[in-house]
Scaffold this active site. Structure first.
Site, short mmCIF file in Angstrom:
data_model
loop_
_atom_site.label_atom_id
_atom_site.label_comp_id
_atom_site.label_asym_id
_atom_site.label_seq_id
_atom_site.Cartn_x
_atom_site.Cartn_y
_atom_site.Cartn_z
N GLU A 2 -18.52 -6.07 134.98
CA GLU A 2 -18.08 -4.82 134.36
C GLU A 2 -19.19 -4.16 133.55
OE1 GLU A 2 -14.67 -5.09 131.80
OE2 GLU A 2 -14.72 -2.95 131.35
N ASP B 85 -15.13 -9.93 134.92
CA ASP B 85 -14.75 -9.17 133.72
C ASP B 85 -14.93 -10.11 132.54
OD1 ASP B 85 -11.98 -6.94 132.90
OD2 ASP B 85 -13.64 -7.66 131.69
N ILE C 136 -14.72 -9.79 129.24
CA ILE C 136 -13.61 -9.70 128.28
C ILE C 136 -12.62 -8.68 128.85
CG2 ILE C 136 -12.86 -9.07 125.94
CD1 ILE C 136 -15.52 -9.95 124.85
N ASP C 137 -11.49 -9.18 129.35
CA ASP C 137 -10.46 -8.24 129.82
C ASP C 137 -9.45 -8.09 128.68
OD1 ASP C 137 -9.15 -6.57 131.77
OD2 ASP C 137 -7.56 -8.07 131.64
N THR D 256 -10.50 -5.58 126.07
CA THR D 256 -11.48 -5.35 124.98
C THR D 256 -10.84 -4.63 123.80
OG1 THR D 256 -13.38 -5.32 126.48
CG2 THR D 256 -13.65 -4.19 124.37
N ASP E 179 -10.92 -6.34 137.38
CA ASP E 179 -9.57 -6.61 136.85
C ASP E 179 -8.68 -7.22 137.93
OD1 ASP E 179 -9.94 -3.52 135.17
OD2 ASP E 179 -9.86 -5.47 134.18
O1 LIG Z 1 -11.94 -2.79 129.81
P1 LIG Z 1 -11.16 -4.07 129.90
O2 LIG Z 1 -11.95 -5.16 130.58
O3 LIG Z 1 -10.59 -4.45 128.60
O4 LIG Z 1 -9.98 -3.83 130.95
C1 LIG Z 1 -8.87 -2.99 130.69
C2 LIG Z 1 -9.21 -1.58 131.10
O5 LIG Z 1 -10.26 -1.11 130.30
C3 LIG Z 1 -8.01 -0.68 130.91
O6 LIG Z 1 -8.33 0.63 131.34
C4 LIG Z 1 -6.88 -1.18 131.74
O7 LIG Z 1 -5.81 -0.37 131.54
C5 LIG Z 1 -6.54 -2.59 131.42
O8 LIG Z 1 -6.02 -2.70 130.13
C6 LIG Z 1 -7.74 -3.49 131.57
O9 LIG Z 1 -7.39 -4.79 131.22
MG LIG Z 2 -13.67 -6.01 130.35
MG LIG Z 3 -10.72 -5.40 132.38
#
Ligand SMILES: O=P(O)(O)O[C@H]1[C@H](O)[C@@H](O)[C@H](O)[C@H](O)[C@@H]1O
Ligand SMILES: [Mg+2]
Ligand SMILES: [Mg+2]
Length: 286
Positions: A69, A89, A91-92, A94, A219
């Site tokens: 990412e 990813d 940190i999913d 964030t 994701d």
């Molecule tokens: O940017 P990170 O890695 O935190 O991923 C999230 C996405 O940013 C959101 O748009 C999306 O809606 C999701 O929440 C996704 O988990």
């Molecule tokens: Mg992320």
């Molecule tokens: Mg993510």
């Protein structure tokens, strides 16, 4: 027949290590910036954790390719080829991480010849590890997962995420889609702020479906293997075959519920992960 078990073992090791770094970093002062929109957040931890994961895996598998990412955000081309490719990813969730909201994961997917082979998702706050390898089942901390077999949408719990675009036209479509789900009526709709953990809840049978416009291949990749190996379906929002780079997904325990969700959705155009930067103008129209 290639055996990717060694790669999976390495993915589990580095996901756990990365998850521990995230769990420590959540208590520290954070330097928060935004990327594509003011709500698309990134921190130094995102970048450091991705560097940790990719450098560890690249040292073990130097001929493999990597999609991350934060590397993509820094301009590295997001291209899925036939080569063994890690889709990461770091940190999913964030935004959750920034607020110390306890729904944050590390997600590592792996594809060969554009076919997803395995996925690893580590919940950083409760040390829960989701794993799945194509043809070998899906597991949460070593216990086999099974999706919900519910076919009646009026008895379903549906998960989604908001996505990064918050202009009025996009929000009208997003809220319209949610209204369709609520008036089905489903038992409810939930948004937890981490698409990978939400998808793991579908794989666990704790929710019947997930849909979203605006997430990314990193994701979707790992979670797709986990849901499919738990007996669920993952597809495009049109009902066609999943297109990993399309930034949209419908996942469900049963085909019946997935088909119902597909029929309700109005699309939101976020472009593609593998489109050239100058095509991003396309994403300005919902
Ligand atoms: O940017 P990170 O890695 O935190 O991923 C999230 C996405 O940013 C959101 O748009 C999306 O809606 C999701 O929440 C996704 O988990
Ligand atoms: Mg992320
Ligand atoms: Mg993510």
């Amino acid at each position: 027949m290639e055996d990717w078990a060694q790669c999976l073992d390495e993915a589990v090791r580095v996901a756990r290590r990365a998850g521990q770094v995230v769990a420590c970093a959540v208590q520290q002062e954070k330097c928060v910036r935004s990327k594509s929109t003011p709500t698309d957040l990134v921190t130094e931890a995102d970048q450091q954790v991705e560097e940790l994961i990719i450098s560890t895996l690249r040292s073990r598998f130097p001929e493999h390719r990597f999609i991350g990412e934060e590397s993509s955000a820094a301009g590295v081309k997001c291209e899925l080829t036939d080569s063994p490719t890690w889709i990461i990813d770091p940190i999913d969730g964030t935004c959750n991480f920034v607020h110390s909201f306890p729904m944050v994961a590390v997600s590592i997917g792996f594809a060969v010849r554009k076919e997803l082979e395995f996925g690893v998702i580590y919940h950083c706050f409760d040390e829960t590890l989701y794993t799945a390898r194509k043809g070998h089942g899906a597991f949460r901390n070593g216990v086999r997962l099974q999706v919900s077999k519910e076919k009646d949408v009026s008895k379903s719990l549906v998960l989604t995420e908001i996505g990064a675009k918050r202009d009025s036209a996009t929000l009208d479509i997003f809220l319209g889609n949610m209204k369709k789900m609520l008036s089905a009526p489903t038992h409810g709709v939930r948004i937890i702020g981490s698409s990978t953990l939400a998808l793991c809840l579908v794989a666990s049978g704790s929710a019947e479906a997930y849909y979203q416009f605006g997430l990314h291949c990193w994701d979707i990749a790992a979670a797709t293997v986990i849901i499919r190996e738990a007996g669920g379906v993952v597809m495009d929002t049109t009902g066609n075959t999943l297109d990993l780079m399309s930034r949209r997904v419908v996942a469900a325990g049963t085909r019946e519920i997935a088909d119902y969700v597909v029929k309700q959705l109005q699309p939101i155009n976020y472009g593609r992960d593998d489109s050239d930067p100058d095509n991003l103008a396309l994403t300005s129209d919902p």
